[in-house]
Design a protein around this motif. Sequence first.
Motif, PDB file in Angstrom:
ATOM      1  N   GLU A 156       0.834  -1.214   0.000  1.00 47.11           N
ATOM      2  CA  GLU A 156       0.000   0.000   0.000  1.00 47.11           C
ATOM      3  C   GLU A 156       0.868   1.263   0.000  1.00 47.11           C
ATOM      4  OE1 GLU A 156      -3.074  -0.109  -0.641  1.00 47.11           O
ATOM      5  OE2 GLU A 156      -3.593  -2.168  -0.163  1.00 47.11           O
ATOM      6  N   SER A 157       1.863   1.277  -0.852  1.00 52.60           N
ATOM      7  CA  SER A 157       2.821   2.388  -0.877  1.00 52.60           C
ATOM      8  C   SER A 157       2.189   3.719  -1.256  1.00 52.60           C
ATOM      9  CB  SER A 157       3.984   2.076  -1.812  1.00 52.60           C
ATOM     10  OG  SER A 157       3.536   1.839  -3.117  1.00 52.60           O
ATOM     11  N   GLN A 158       1.030   3.700  -1.890  1.00 58.64           N
ATOM     12  CA  GLN A 158       0.394   4.960  -2.283  1.00 58.64           C
ATOM     13  C   GLN A 158       0.021   5.824  -1.088  1.00 58.64           C
ATOM     14  OE1 GLN A 158      -1.227   2.032  -2.535  1.00 58.64           O
ATOM     15  NE2 GLN A 158      -3.258   2.304  -1.652  1.00 58.64           N
ATOM     16  N   TYR A 159      -0.012   5.243   0.120  1.00 58.40           N
ATOM     17  CA  TYR A 159      -0.316   6.045   1.311  1.00 58.40           C
ATOM     18  C   TYR A 159       0.841   6.950   1.717  1.00 58.40           C
ATOM     19  CZ  TYR A 159      -4.654   3.504   1.874  1.00 58.40           C
ATOM     20  OH  TYR A 159      -5.897   2.983   1.668  1.00 58.40           O
ATOM     21  N   ASP A 160       2.029   6.712   1.175  1.00 56.90           N
ATOM     22  CA  ASP A 160       3.141   7.652   1.329  1.00 56.90           C
ATOM     23  C   ASP A 160       3.142   8.491   0.059  1.00 56.90           C
ATOM     24  OD1 ASP A 160       5.531   9.049   1.311  1.00 56.90           O
ATOM     25  OD2 ASP A 160       6.771   7.326   1.830  1.00 56.90           O
ATOM     26  N   LYS A 161       2.778   9.755   0.166  1.00 57.97           N
ATOM     27  CA  LYS A 161       2.626  10.588  -1.031  1.00 57.97           C
ATOM     28  C   LYS A 161       3.925  10.741  -1.820  1.00 57.97           C
ATOM     29  CE  LYS A 161       3.190  14.782   1.626  1.00 57.97           C
ATOM     30  NZ  LYS A 161       2.586  15.946   2.192  1.00 57.97           N
TER      31      LYS A 161
END
Length: 137
Positions: free
Chosen positions: A77-82
Amino acid sequence: MLPGIRGVGKTTLLYQAYYYLLNEKHILPDQIIYLSCDDLNNIVDCNIREIVDIYLNNQFNTQLRLLDKEIFLLIDESQYDKNWSMSGKIIYDRSEKIFMVFTGSSALNLEYNADAARRMFKRVVTPLNYNEHLIEI
């Protein structure tokens, strides 16, 4: 980079990679990092690069440029780090010892920048079609 819609098995693939590295390749547990960014942001506001820096300092008393062990970084879920793509770029540029796998929603495709794109291999994870599903049963 493993983008795909929710529920196609990206997290499962990361867990399988973790157990493969641990049990088949006999990589030490402290050399494999599984990081879920959705959990991370519920606890503290920080980014992937900061977590890696803290881990390397606490676990090995070193930093990216001086790392002498192979580290496997499995980031879900890397998209949670902008700034996930910039973190990946910096980690990649500073150490040849870290192998990274990023997963995230399909929106992830649109968010990586040109600098990160040439450092990444992308394999989209898609749902099984009916015939593939029958083979798995």
